[in-house]
Design a protein around this motif. Sequence first.
Motif, mmCIF file in Angstrom:
data_model
loop_
_atom_site.group_PDB
_atom_site.id
_atom_site.type_symbol
_atom_site.label_atom_id
_atom_site.label_comp_id
_atom_site.label_asym_id
_atom_site.label_seq_id
_atom_site.Cartn_x
_atom_site.Cartn_y
_atom_site.Cartn_z
ATOM 1 N N GLY A 112 0.838 -1.208 0.000
ATOM 2 C CA GLY A 112 0.000 0.000 0.000
ATOM 3 C C GLY A 112 0.865 1.248 0.000
ATOM 4 N N PRO A 113 0.305 2.360 -0.530
ATOM 5 C CA PRO A 113 1.107 3.577 -0.710
ATOM 6 C C PRO A 113 1.392 4.329 0.586
ATOM 7 C CG PRO A 113 -1.170 3.997 -1.305
ATOM 8 C CD PRO A 113 -1.081 2.523 -0.994
ATOM 9 N N THR A 114 2.339 5.254 0.508
ATOM 10 C CA THR A 114 2.606 6.245 1.557
ATOM 11 C C THR A 114 1.887 7.523 1.155
ATOM 12 O OG1 THR A 114 4.760 5.292 2.047
ATOM 13 C CG2 THR A 114 4.454 7.613 2.636
ATOM 14 N N ARG A 115 1.403 8.258 2.163
ATOM 15 C CA ARG A 115 0.726 9.524 1.871
ATOM 16 C C ARG A 115 1.688 10.691 2.050
ATOM 17 N NH1 ARG A 115 -4.805 9.105 1.859
ATOM 18 N NH2 ARG A 115 -5.566 7.017 2.367
ATOM 19 N N ASN A 116 1.494 11.720 1.248
ATOM 20 C CA ASN A 116 2.321 12.920 1.360
ATOM 21 C C ASN A 116 1.843 13.734 2.567
ATOM 22 O OD1 ASN A 116 3.512 15.512 1.040
ATOM 23 N ND2 ASN A 116 3.756 15.120 -1.156
ATOM 24 N N PRO A 117 2.727 14.018 3.536
ATOM 25 C CA PRO A 117 2.287 14.756 4.718
ATOM 26 C C PRO A 117 1.730 16.148 4.413
ATOM 27 C CG PRO A 117 4.653 14.260 4.839
ATOM 28 C CD PRO A 117 4.135 13.608 3.600
ATOM 29 N N TRP A 118 2.066 16.730 3.257
ATOM 30 C CA TRP A 118 1.546 18.052 2.896
ATOM 31 C C TRP A 118 0.083 17.986 2.498
ATOM 32 C CZ3 TRP A 118 4.231 22.783 2.767
ATOM 33 C CH2 TRP A 118 5.587 22.680 3.097
ATOM 34 N N ASP A 119 -0.318 16.859 1.918
ATOM 35 C CA ASP A 119 -1.698 16.672 1.459
ATOM 36 C C ASP A 119 -1.873 15.164 1.295
ATOM 37 O OD1 ASP A 119 -4.031 16.266 0.071
ATOM 38 O OD2 ASP A 119 -3.658 17.813 -1.443
ATOM 39 N N GLN A 120 -2.679 14.600 2.175
ATOM 40 C CA GLN A 120 -2.735 13.137 2.230
ATOM 41 C C GLN A 120 -3.463 12.498 1.055
ATOM 42 O OE1 GLN A 120 -3.312 11.285 5.981
ATOM 43 N NE2 GLN A 120 -2.160 12.831 7.102
ATOM 44 N N GLU A 121 -4.043 13.319 0.182
ATOM 45 C CA GLU A 121 -4.642 12.773 -1.044
ATOM 46 C C GLU A 121 -3.600 12.633 -2.149
ATOM 47 O OE1 GLU A 121 -7.883 11.821 -0.957
ATOM 48 O OE2 GLU A 121 -7.540 12.375 1.140
ATOM 49 N N ARG A 122 -2.363 13.014 -1.815
ATOM 50 C CA ARG A 122 -1.340 13.064 -2.868
ATOM 51 C C ARG A 122 -0.168 12.127 -2.562
ATOM 52 N NH1 ARG A 122 -1.926 17.768 -6.355
ATOM 53 N NH2 ARG A 122 -3.752 18.891 -5.630
ATOM 54 N N ILE A 123 0.538 11.803 -3.639
ATOM 55 C CA ILE A 123 1.686 10.892 -3.553
ATOM 56 C C ILE A 123 2.886 11.611 -2.906
ATOM 57 C CG2 ILE A 123 0.911 9.523 -5.527
ATOM 58 C CD1 ILE A 123 3.854 11.706 -6.159
ATOM 59 N N PRO A 124 3.759 10.860 -2.224
ATOM 60 C CA PRO A 124 4.950 11.463 -1.634
ATOM 61 C C PRO A 124 6.164 11.332 -2.550
ATOM 62 C CG PRO A 124 4.726 9.233 -0.863
ATOM 63 C CD PRO A 124 3.622 9.439 -1.876
ATOM 64 N N GLY A 125 5.904 11.011 -3.831
ATOM 65 C CA GLY A 125 7.005 10.719 -4.743
ATOM 66 C C GLY A 125 7.426 9.269 -4.624
ATOM 67 N N GLY A 126 8.360 8.882 -5.490
ATOM 68 C CA GLY A 126 8.836 7.504 -5.437
ATOM 69 C C GLY A 126 10.124 7.359 -6.216
ATOM 70 N N SER A 127 10.791 6.258 -6.056
ATOM 71 C CA SER A 127 10.312 5.141 -5.262
ATOM 72 C C SER A 127 10.463 5.354 -3.756
ATOM 73 C CB SER A 127 11.053 3.864 -5.670
ATOM 74 O OG SER A 127 12.435 3.969 -5.365
ATOM 75 N N GLY A 128 11.327 6.284 -3.336
ATOM 76 C CA GLY A 128 11.591 6.425 -1.910
ATOM 77 C C GLY A 128 10.631 7.353 -1.198
ATOM 78 N N GLY A 129 9.333 7.225 -1.455
ATOM 79 C CA GLY A 129 8.350 8.099 -0.824
ATOM 80 C C GLY A 129 8.291 7.915 0.681
ATOM 81 N N GLY A 130 8.573 6.698 1.163
ATOM 82 C CA GLY A 130 8.538 6.446 2.607
ATOM 83 C C GLY A 130 9.600 7.245 3.340
ATOM 84 N N SER A 131 10.827 7.211 2.844
ATOM 85 C CA SER A 131 11.917 7.950 3.495
ATOM 86 C C SER A 131 11.646 9.448 3.484
ATOM 87 C CB SER A 131 13.260 7.668 2.799
ATOM 88 O OG SER A 131 13.770 6.410 3.195
#
Length: 456
Positions: A112-131
Amino acid sequence: AHLDHIAAVDTDLHAFLHVAADAALATADRVDARRAAGERLGLLAGVPIAIKDVLATRDMPSTAGSKILEGWIPPYDATVVKRLRDAHLIPLGKTNMDEFAMGSSTEHSAYGPTRNPWDQERIPGGSGGGSAAAVAAFEAPIALGSDTGGSIRQPAAVTGSVGVKPTYGGVSRYGAIALASSLDQVGPVSRTVYDAALLHDVIGGHDPLDSTSLTDPWPSMAAAARAGLADGALKGIRIGVVKELHGDGFQAGVKQRFTETLALLAAAGAEITEVSAPNFEYSVAAYYLILPAEASSNLARFDSVRFGLRENPTDGPVTIERVMAATRDAGFGPEVKRRIILGTYALSTGYYDAYYGSAQKVRTLIQRDFDAAFEKVDLLVSPSAPTTAFKFGEKLADPMAMYLNDITTIPANLAGIPGMSLPMGLAPEDGLPVGLQVMAPAKQDARLYTFGAAVE
Ligand code: GLN
Protein backbone atom coordinates in the motif's frame (compact mmCIF):
# COMPACT_ATOMS: atom_id res chain seq x y z
CA ALA A 1 10.08 11.23 20.90
CA HIS A 2 10.41 10.05 17.31
CA LEU A 3 8.90 6.65 18.16
CA ASP A 4 5.94 8.36 19.85
CA HIS A 5 5.46 10.60 16.83
CA ILE A 6 5.60 7.58 14.48
CA ALA A 7 2.96 5.86 16.65
CA ALA A 8 0.79 8.99 16.41
CA VAL A 9 0.99 9.74 12.67
CA ASP A 10 2.13 6.69 10.75
CA THR A 11 -1.22 4.88 10.75
CA ASP A 12 -2.27 7.68 8.38
CA LEU A 13 0.97 8.27 6.50
CA HIS A 14 2.32 4.72 6.20
CA ALA A 15 5.89 5.87 5.70
CA PHE A 16 7.22 2.82 7.56
CA LEU A 17 6.96 -0.86 6.67
CA HIS A 18 8.69 -1.85 9.89
CA VAL A 19 9.38 0.06 13.12
CA ALA A 20 12.13 -1.34 15.34
CA ALA A 21 11.07 0.40 18.58
CA ASP A 22 12.77 -1.92 21.11
CA ALA A 23 16.04 -2.12 19.20
CA ALA A 24 16.07 1.68 18.73
CA LEU A 25 15.59 2.31 22.45
CA ALA A 26 18.29 -0.23 23.33
CA THR A 27 20.72 1.41 20.89
CA ALA A 28 19.91 4.82 22.36
CA ASP A 29 20.72 3.51 25.85
CA ARG A 30 24.05 2.15 24.64
CA VAL A 31 24.95 5.50 23.05
CA ASP A 32 24.03 7.28 26.30
CA ALA A 33 26.19 4.85 28.29
CA ARG A 34 29.19 5.48 26.04
CA ARG A 35 28.78 9.24 26.37
CA ALA A 36 28.38 8.92 30.15
CA ALA A 37 31.65 6.98 30.19
CA GLY A 38 33.33 9.97 28.54
CA GLU A 39 33.68 8.58 25.02
CA ARG A 40 33.73 11.22 22.27
CA LEU A 41 31.36 10.10 19.53
CA GLY A 42 30.72 11.51 16.05
CA LEU A 43 28.29 14.34 15.29
CA LEU A 44 25.46 12.00 14.29
CA ALA A 45 25.86 9.59 17.23
CA GLY A 46 22.48 9.09 18.89
CA VAL A 47 20.56 10.55 15.93
CA PRO A 48 17.61 8.42 14.80
CA ILE A 49 17.44 7.45 11.13
CA ALA A 50 14.90 5.82 8.81
CA ILE A 51 16.19 3.30 6.27
CA LYS A 52 14.65 2.58 2.87
CA ASP A 53 13.54 -1.03 2.72
CA VAL A 54 15.76 -1.69 -0.32
CA LEU A 55 18.75 -1.91 2.06
CA ALA A 56 19.67 -5.18 3.75
CA THR A 57 19.45 -5.05 7.55
CA ARG A 58 20.34 -8.12 9.59
CA ASP A 59 17.88 -7.38 12.40
CA MET A 60 14.89 -6.12 10.40
CA PRO A 61 12.88 -7.49 7.46
CA SER A 62 14.06 -6.23 4.06
CA THR A 63 11.32 -6.55 1.46
CA ALA A 64 12.12 -3.87 -1.15
CA GLY A 65 8.36 -3.27 -1.12
CA SER A 66 7.70 -6.71 -2.64
CA LYS A 67 5.59 -9.69 -1.56
CA ILE A 68 8.29 -11.98 -2.93
CA LEU A 69 10.55 -10.95 -0.02
CA GLU A 70 7.85 -10.71 2.66
CA GLY A 71 9.37 -11.55 6.06
CA TRP A 72 12.93 -12.00 4.71
CA ILE A 73 15.56 -11.00 7.26
CA PRO A 74 18.96 -10.80 5.55
CA PRO A 75 21.94 -12.53 7.18
CA TYR A 76 24.04 -9.35 6.78
CA ASP A 77 23.93 -5.55 6.79
CA ALA A 78 24.38 -3.38 3.72
CA THR A 79 27.69 -1.50 4.00
CA VAL A 80 25.85 1.81 4.45
CA VAL A 81 23.82 0.32 7.32
CA LYS A 82 26.96 -1.06 8.94
CA ARG A 83 28.49 2.43 8.69
CA LEU A 84 25.42 3.93 10.39
CA ARG A 85 25.78 1.48 13.24
CA ASP A 86 29.53 2.10 13.52
CA ALA A 87 28.81 5.84 13.78
CA HIS A 88 26.22 5.11 16.53
CA LEU A 89 23.14 6.32 14.67
CA ILE A 90 19.84 4.77 15.75
CA PRO A 91 17.89 2.88 13.06
CA LEU A 92 14.18 3.50 13.65
CA GLY A 93 12.91 1.11 11.03
CA LYS A 94 12.43 0.49 7.32
CA THR A 95 10.54 2.80 4.97
CA ASN A 96 7.99 2.12 2.26
CA MET A 97 8.88 2.20 -1.43
CA ASP A 98 7.64 1.21 -4.86
CA GLU A 99 8.27 -2.50 -5.37
CA PHE A 100 11.97 -3.01 -6.18
CA ALA A 101 12.25 0.79 -6.49
CA MET A 102 10.22 0.85 -9.72
CA GLY A 103 8.00 3.91 -9.66
CA SER A 104 7.59 7.59 -8.86
CA SER A 105 4.72 7.53 -6.34
CA THR A 106 5.00 4.52 -3.91
CA GLU A 107 1.70 3.35 -5.43
CA HIS A 108 3.59 0.28 -6.67
CA SER A 109 4.45 -0.87 -3.13
CA ALA A 110 2.97 -4.31 -2.45
CA TYR A 111 2.08 -3.03 1.03
CA GLY A 112 0.00 0.00 0.00
CA PRO A 113 1.11 3.58 -0.71
CA THR A 114 2.61 6.25 1.56
CA ARG A 115 0.73 9.52 1.87
CA ASN A 116 2.32 12.92 1.36
CA PRO A 117 2.29 14.76 4.72
CA TRP A 118 1.55 18.05 2.90
CA ASP A 119 -1.70 16.67 1.46
CA GLN A 120 -2.74 13.14 2.23
CA GLU A 121 -4.64 12.77 -1.04
CA ARG A 122 -1.34 13.06 -2.87
CA ILE A 123 1.69 10.89 -3.55
CA PRO A 124 4.95 11.46 -1.63
CA GLY A 125 7.00 10.72 -4.74
CA GLY A 126 8.84 7.50 -5.44
CA SER A 127 10.31 5.14 -5.26
CA GLY A 128 11.59 6.43 -1.91
CA GLY A 129 8.35 8.10 -0.82
CA GLY A 130 8.54 6.45 2.61
CA SER A 131 11.92 7.95 3.49
CA ALA A 132 10.94 11.41 2.22
CA ALA A 133 7.54 11.40 3.96
CA ALA A 134 9.14 10.20 7.23
CA VAL A 135 11.59 13.13 7.14
CA ALA A 136 9.00 15.71 6.03
CA ALA A 137 6.55 14.59 8.76
CA PHE A 138 9.25 14.73 11.46
CA GLU A 139 9.03 10.96 12.06
CA ALA A 140 12.79 10.84 11.49
CA PRO A 141 15.32 13.68 11.21
CA ILE A 142 17.23 11.96 8.40
CA ALA A 143 16.82 8.92 6.18
CA LEU A 144 18.56 6.79 3.59
CA GLY A 145 17.21 6.43 0.08
CA SER A 146 18.36 4.96 -3.23
CA ASP A 147 18.29 6.73 -6.56
CA THR A 148 18.32 4.87 -9.89
CA GLY A 149 16.41 7.44 -11.91
CA GLY A 150 15.37 9.99 -9.30
CA SER A 151 14.04 8.02 -6.33
CA ILE A 152 15.81 10.21 -3.79
CA ARG A 153 15.52 13.60 -5.54
CA GLN A 154 11.90 13.49 -6.76
CA PRO A 155 10.42 12.39 -3.38
CA ALA A 156 12.57 15.06 -1.70
CA ALA A 157 11.20 17.66 -4.15
CA VAL A 158 7.52 16.84 -3.63
CA THR A 159 7.81 16.68 0.17
CA GLY A 160 9.90 19.85 0.62
CA SER A 161 12.98 17.88 1.74
CA VAL A 162 16.63 17.71 0.69
CA GLY A 163 17.82 14.63 -1.21
CA VAL A 164 21.18 13.77 -2.73
CA LYS A 165 22.18 11.22 -5.35
CA PRO A 166 25.95 10.89 -4.95
CA THR A 167 28.41 10.30 -7.80
CA TYR A 168 28.11 6.71 -9.07
CA GLY A 169 30.63 4.70 -7.05
CA GLY A 170 30.79 7.26 -4.24
CA VAL A 171 28.58 5.31 -1.85
CA SER A 172 28.63 1.51 -1.55
CA ARG A 173 25.88 -0.53 -3.21
CA TYR A 174 26.78 -3.66 -1.23
CA GLY A 175 23.56 -4.89 0.37
CA ALA A 176 21.34 -2.53 -1.63
CA ILE A 177 18.86 -4.84 -3.37
CA ALA A 178 19.75 -4.20 -7.02
CA LEU A 179 17.38 -2.56 -9.48
CA ALA A 180 19.72 -1.46 -12.28
CA SER A 181 23.31 -1.93 -11.17
CA SER A 182 24.86 0.66 -13.50
CA LEU A 183 22.47 3.37 -12.25
CA ASP A 184 21.74 2.64 -8.55
CA GLN A 185 23.22 4.90 -5.85
CA VAL A 186 22.40 5.13 -2.14
CA GLY A 187 22.17 8.63 -0.64
CA PRO A 188 20.81 10.91 2.09
CA VAL A 189 17.36 12.43 2.63
CA SER A 190 17.07 15.23 5.20
CA ARG A 191 15.46 18.53 6.12
CA THR A 192 18.63 20.60 5.69
CA VAL A 193 21.63 20.51 3.37
CA TYR A 194 24.00 20.30 6.33
CA ASP A 195 22.22 17.22 7.71
CA ALA A 196 22.53 15.53 4.31
CA ALA A 197 26.25 16.38 4.25
CA LEU A 198 26.84 14.88 7.69
CA LEU A 199 25.06 11.69 6.64
CA HIS A 200 26.94 11.58 3.32
CA ASP A 201 30.23 11.70 5.26
CA VAL A 202 29.12 8.69 7.34
CA ILE A 203 27.99 6.46 4.46
CA GLY A 204 30.40 7.51 1.67
CA GLY A 205 33.85 6.33 0.68
CA HIS A 206 35.49 3.24 -0.73
CA ASP A 207 34.07 -0.20 -0.02
CA PRO A 208 36.01 -3.27 -1.21
CA LEU A 209 32.72 -5.24 -1.18
CA ASP A 210 31.36 -3.17 -4.09
CA SER A 211 33.36 -3.70 -7.29
CA THR A 212 32.21 -0.35 -8.73
CA SER A 213 33.16 1.60 -5.59
CA LEU A 214 35.60 4.44 -6.33
CA THR A 215 38.91 4.40 -4.49
CA ASP A 216 39.31 8.21 -4.57
CA PRO A 217 39.67 10.08 -1.29
CA TRP A 218 36.64 12.33 -0.66
CA PRO A 219 36.61 15.75 0.96
CA SER A 220 34.29 16.33 3.93
CA MET A 221 30.81 17.16 2.63
CA ALA A 222 30.01 18.80 5.97
CA ALA A 223 32.99 21.15 5.55
CA ALA A 224 31.81 21.90 2.00
CA ALA A 225 28.34 22.76 3.35
CA ARG A 226 29.85 25.03 6.02
CA ALA A 227 31.82 26.84 3.28
CA GLY A 228 28.46 27.66 1.67
CA LEU A 229 27.48 29.70 4.73
CA ALA A 230 30.28 32.23 4.15
CA ASP A 231 29.32 35.65 2.81
CA GLY A 232 29.49 35.78 -0.97
CA ALA A 233 29.69 32.00 -1.37
CA LEU A 234 27.72 32.20 -4.62
CA LYS A 235 29.75 35.05 -6.11
CA GLY A 236 31.21 34.17 -9.51
CA ILE A 237 29.82 30.61 -9.54
CA ARG A 238 28.93 29.72 -13.12
CA ILE A 239 25.48 28.18 -13.26
CA GLY A 240 24.02 26.60 -16.38
CA VAL A 241 20.27 26.41 -16.86
CA VAL A 242 19.51 23.28 -18.86
CA LYS A 243 17.29 24.45 -21.71
CA GLU A 244 15.70 21.01 -22.20
CA LEU A 245 14.73 20.63 -18.51
CA HIS A 246 12.24 23.44 -18.02
CA GLY A 247 9.56 25.12 -20.10
CA ASP A 248 6.92 23.16 -22.02
CA GLY A 249 5.13 20.50 -20.00
CA PHE A 250 6.23 21.95 -16.66
CA GLN A 251 3.61 23.13 -14.18
CA ALA A 252 3.19 26.95 -14.08
CA GLY A 253 4.03 27.28 -10.37
CA VAL A 254 7.15 25.13 -10.79
CA LYS A 255 8.35 27.38 -13.62
CA GLN A 256 7.54 30.49 -11.60
CA ARG A 257 9.55 29.38 -8.56
CA PHE A 258 12.43 28.31 -10.80
CA THR A 259 12.55 31.70 -12.57
CA GLU A 260 12.49 33.50 -9.21
CA THR A 261 15.27 31.28 -7.88
CA LEU A 262 17.44 32.10 -10.90
CA ALA A 263 16.89 35.81 -10.25
CA LEU A 264 17.91 35.36 -6.60
CA LEU A 265 21.04 33.45 -7.64
CA ALA A 266 21.97 36.23 -10.06
CA ALA A 267 21.40 38.83 -7.33
CA ALA A 268 23.75 36.83 -5.08
CA GLY A 269 26.49 37.15 -7.70
CA ALA A 270 26.17 33.88 -9.60
CA GLU A 271 26.71 33.97 -13.38
CA ILE A 272 23.68 32.41 -15.03
CA THR A 273 23.84 31.11 -18.59
CA GLU A 274 21.60 28.84 -20.61
CA VAL A 275 23.14 25.60 -21.84
CA SER A 276 21.66 23.12 -24.25
CA ALA A 277 21.83 19.35 -23.86
CA PRO A 278 20.27 18.22 -27.14
CA ASN A 279 20.31 14.50 -26.35
CA PHE A 280 18.37 14.79 -23.08
CA GLU A 281 15.13 14.44 -25.01
CA TYR A 282 16.04 10.77 -25.55
CA SER A 283 17.02 10.10 -21.94
CA VAL A 284 13.67 8.71 -20.76
CA ALA A 285 13.54 6.35 -23.75
CA ALA A 286 17.12 5.16 -23.19
CA TYR A 287 16.61 4.77 -19.44
CA TYR A 288 13.43 2.71 -19.84
CA LEU A 289 15.40 0.25 -21.98
CA ILE A 290 18.59 0.09 -19.91
CA LEU A 291 16.78 -0.11 -16.57
CA PRO A 292 14.39 -2.97 -17.49
CA ALA A 293 17.27 -4.85 -19.17
CA GLU A 294 19.41 -4.70 -16.03
CA ALA A 295 16.42 -5.26 -13.74
CA SER A 296 15.30 -8.38 -15.61
CA SER A 297 18.76 -9.82 -15.07
CA ASN A 298 18.99 -8.75 -11.40
CA LEU A 299 15.52 -10.06 -10.53
CA ALA A 300 16.32 -13.52 -11.92
CA ARG A 301 17.67 -14.32 -8.45
CA PHE A 302 14.10 -14.42 -7.11
CA ASP A 303 13.66 -18.00 -8.19
CA SER A 304 11.58 -19.43 -5.29
CA VAL A 305 14.64 -21.27 -3.97
CA ARG A 306 17.11 -18.72 -2.67
CA PHE A 307 14.87 -16.10 -1.05
CA GLY A 308 11.45 -15.54 0.41
CA LEU A 309 8.22 -16.74 -1.09
CA ARG A 310 7.59 -20.19 -2.61
CA GLU A 311 4.27 -21.01 -4.26
CA ASN A 312 3.26 -24.35 -5.75
CA PRO A 313 1.20 -24.38 -8.93
CA THR A 314 -2.51 -24.74 -8.16
CA ASP A 315 -2.83 -27.73 -10.52
CA GLY A 316 -0.64 -29.95 -12.70
CA PRO A 317 2.85 -31.25 -12.04
CA VAL A 318 5.14 -29.60 -9.46
CA THR A 319 8.33 -29.03 -11.46
CA ILE A 320 11.02 -26.46 -10.66
CA GLU A 321 9.99 -24.31 -13.63
CA ARG A 322 6.32 -24.38 -12.64
CA VAL A 323 7.10 -23.57 -8.98
CA MET A 324 9.27 -20.67 -10.16
CA ALA A 325 6.50 -19.40 -12.43
CA ALA A 326 3.81 -19.71 -9.74
CA THR A 327 6.05 -17.93 -7.20
CA ARG A 328 6.85 -15.05 -9.54
CA ASP A 329 3.22 -14.78 -10.61
CA ALA A 330 2.11 -14.44 -6.97
CA GLY A 331 5.14 -12.53 -5.66
CA PHE A 332 5.75 -9.81 -8.27
CA GLY A 333 3.36 -6.90 -8.86
CA PRO A 334 2.25 -5.62 -12.29
CA GLU A 335 4.95 -2.93 -12.70
CA VAL A 336 7.73 -5.42 -11.91
CA LYS A 337 6.31 -7.94 -14.38
CA ARG A 338 6.00 -5.21 -17.03
CA ARG A 339 9.66 -4.26 -16.68
CA ILE A 340 10.93 -7.86 -16.62
CA ILE A 341 9.08 -8.51 -19.88
CA LEU A 342 10.38 -5.25 -21.44
CA GLY A 343 13.91 -6.06 -20.30
CA THR A 344 14.07 -9.66 -21.48
CA TYR A 345 12.59 -8.57 -24.81
CA ALA A 346 15.15 -5.78 -25.23
CA LEU A 347 17.98 -8.21 -24.48
CA SER A 348 16.77 -11.06 -26.68
CA THR A 349 18.65 -12.23 -29.78
CA GLY A 350 17.77 -10.15 -32.81
CA TYR A 351 16.58 -7.17 -30.76
CA TYR A 352 19.65 -6.54 -28.59
CA ASP A 353 21.41 -4.18 -31.02
CA ALA A 354 18.25 -2.30 -31.95
CA TYR A 355 17.14 -1.64 -28.36
CA TYR A 356 19.76 -2.18 -25.66
CA GLY A 357 22.67 -1.34 -28.00
CA SER A 358 21.03 1.88 -29.21
CA ALA A 359 20.12 2.89 -25.66
CA GLN A 360 23.75 2.47 -24.61
CA LYS A 361 24.83 4.75 -27.46
CA VAL A 362 22.30 7.37 -26.37
CA ARG A 363 23.71 7.07 -22.87
CA THR A 364 27.16 8.00 -24.19
CA LEU A 365 25.70 10.99 -26.06
CA ILE A 366 24.04 12.20 -22.85
CA GLN A 367 27.33 11.88 -21.01
CA ARG A 368 28.94 13.99 -23.77
CA ASP A 369 26.22 16.63 -23.40
CA PHE A 370 27.14 16.89 -19.72
CA ASP A 371 30.87 17.00 -20.50
CA ALA A 372 30.32 19.86 -22.97
CA ALA A 373 28.11 21.75 -20.50
CA PHE A 374 30.59 21.39 -17.64
CA GLU A 375 33.33 22.94 -19.84
CA LYS A 376 31.34 26.17 -19.55
CA VAL A 377 29.75 26.06 -16.10
CA ASP A 378 30.41 24.77 -12.58
CA LEU A 379 26.89 23.55 -11.86
CA LEU A 380 23.71 22.79 -13.79
CA VAL A 381 20.23 23.56 -12.48
CA SER A 382 16.65 22.63 -13.35
CA PRO A 383 13.42 22.02 -11.48
CA SER A 384 13.69 18.63 -9.71
CA ALA A 385 10.40 17.44 -11.19
CA PRO A 386 7.98 18.80 -13.81
CA THR A 387 5.09 18.99 -11.34
CA THR A 388 4.32 19.15 -7.63
CA ALA A 389 2.94 16.03 -5.90
CA PHE A 390 0.15 14.56 -8.02
CA LYS A 391 -2.99 12.86 -6.73
CA PHE A 392 -3.23 9.12 -6.08
CA GLY A 393 -4.35 7.26 -9.16
CA GLU A 394 -3.58 10.17 -11.51
CA LYS A 395 -0.78 8.37 -13.38
CA LEU A 396 -1.21 4.79 -12.15
CA ALA A 397 -3.11 3.49 -15.17
CA ASP A 398 -0.72 5.11 -17.64
CA PRO A 399 2.89 3.88 -17.26
CA MET A 400 4.15 6.40 -19.85
CA ALA A 401 2.79 9.35 -17.85
CA MET A 402 4.52 7.98 -14.75
CA TYR A 403 7.81 7.45 -16.65
CA LEU A 404 7.78 10.98 -18.14
CA ASN A 405 7.74 12.44 -14.63
CA ASP A 406 11.39 11.30 -14.38
CA ILE A 407 12.62 13.49 -17.27
CA THR A 408 14.52 15.87 -15.01
CA THR A 409 16.29 13.32 -12.80
CA ILE A 410 17.21 10.51 -15.21
CA PRO A 411 20.10 12.23 -17.09
CA ALA A 412 22.27 12.40 -13.93
CA ASN A 413 21.92 8.63 -13.38
CA LEU A 414 22.75 7.86 -17.01
CA ALA A 415 25.93 9.94 -16.70
CA GLY A 416 26.84 8.83 -13.16
CA ILE A 417 27.08 12.42 -11.93
CA PRO A 418 25.87 13.73 -8.54
CA GLY A 419 22.60 15.59 -8.10
CA MET A 420 20.76 17.27 -5.25
CA SER A 421 17.19 18.41 -4.80
CA LEU A 422 16.50 21.22 -2.37
CA PRO A 423 13.32 23.14 -1.57
CA MET A 424 12.57 26.34 -3.52
CA GLY A 425 9.24 27.31 -1.98
CA LEU A 426 5.67 26.36 -2.74
CA ALA A 427 3.78 26.47 -6.03
CA PRO A 428 1.21 29.29 -5.78
CA GLU A 429 -1.60 27.31 -7.45
CA ASP A 430 -1.61 24.35 -5.04
CA GLY A 431 0.59 25.38 -2.09
CA LEU A 432 2.79 22.30 -2.55
CA PRO A 433 6.61 22.11 -2.37
CA VAL A 434 8.77 22.65 -5.46
CA GLY A 435 12.32 21.31 -5.73
CA LEU A 436 15.42 22.85 -7.29
CA GLN A 437 17.76 20.29 -8.81
CA VAL A 438 21.47 21.03 -8.99
CA MET A 439 23.99 18.77 -10.73
CA ALA A 440 27.80 18.77 -10.65
CA PRO A 441 30.52 16.93 -12.58
CA ALA A 442 31.38 13.39 -11.40
CA LYS A 443 33.21 13.34 -8.05
CA GLN A 444 32.36 17.00 -7.37
CA ASP A 445 29.63 16.19 -4.83
CA ALA A 446 31.15 18.72 -2.44
CA ARG A 447 30.17 21.53 -4.85
CA LEU A 448 26.51 20.58 -4.42
CA TYR A 449 26.75 20.96 -0.65
CA THR A 450 28.46 24.36 -0.81
CA PHE A 451 25.86 25.60 -3.28
CA GLY A 452 22.96 23.98 -1.42
CA ALA A 453 23.93 25.43 1.96
CA ALA A 454 24.38 28.88 0.39
CA VAL A 455 20.97 28.75 -1.31
CA GLU A 456 19.15 27.31 1.69
N1 GLN B 1 10.86 6.57 -11.22
C1 GLN B 1 12.04 5.89 -11.61
C2 GLN B 1 11.70 4.49 -12.06
O1 GLN B 1 10.58 4.12 -11.90
C3 GLN B 1 13.01 5.96 -10.49
C4 GLN B 1 13.48 4.68 -9.93
C5 GLN B 1 14.55 4.84 -8.89
O2 GLN B 1 15.28 5.83 -8.84
N2 GLN B 1 14.69 3.80 -8.10
O3 GLN B 1 12.50 3.77 -12.55
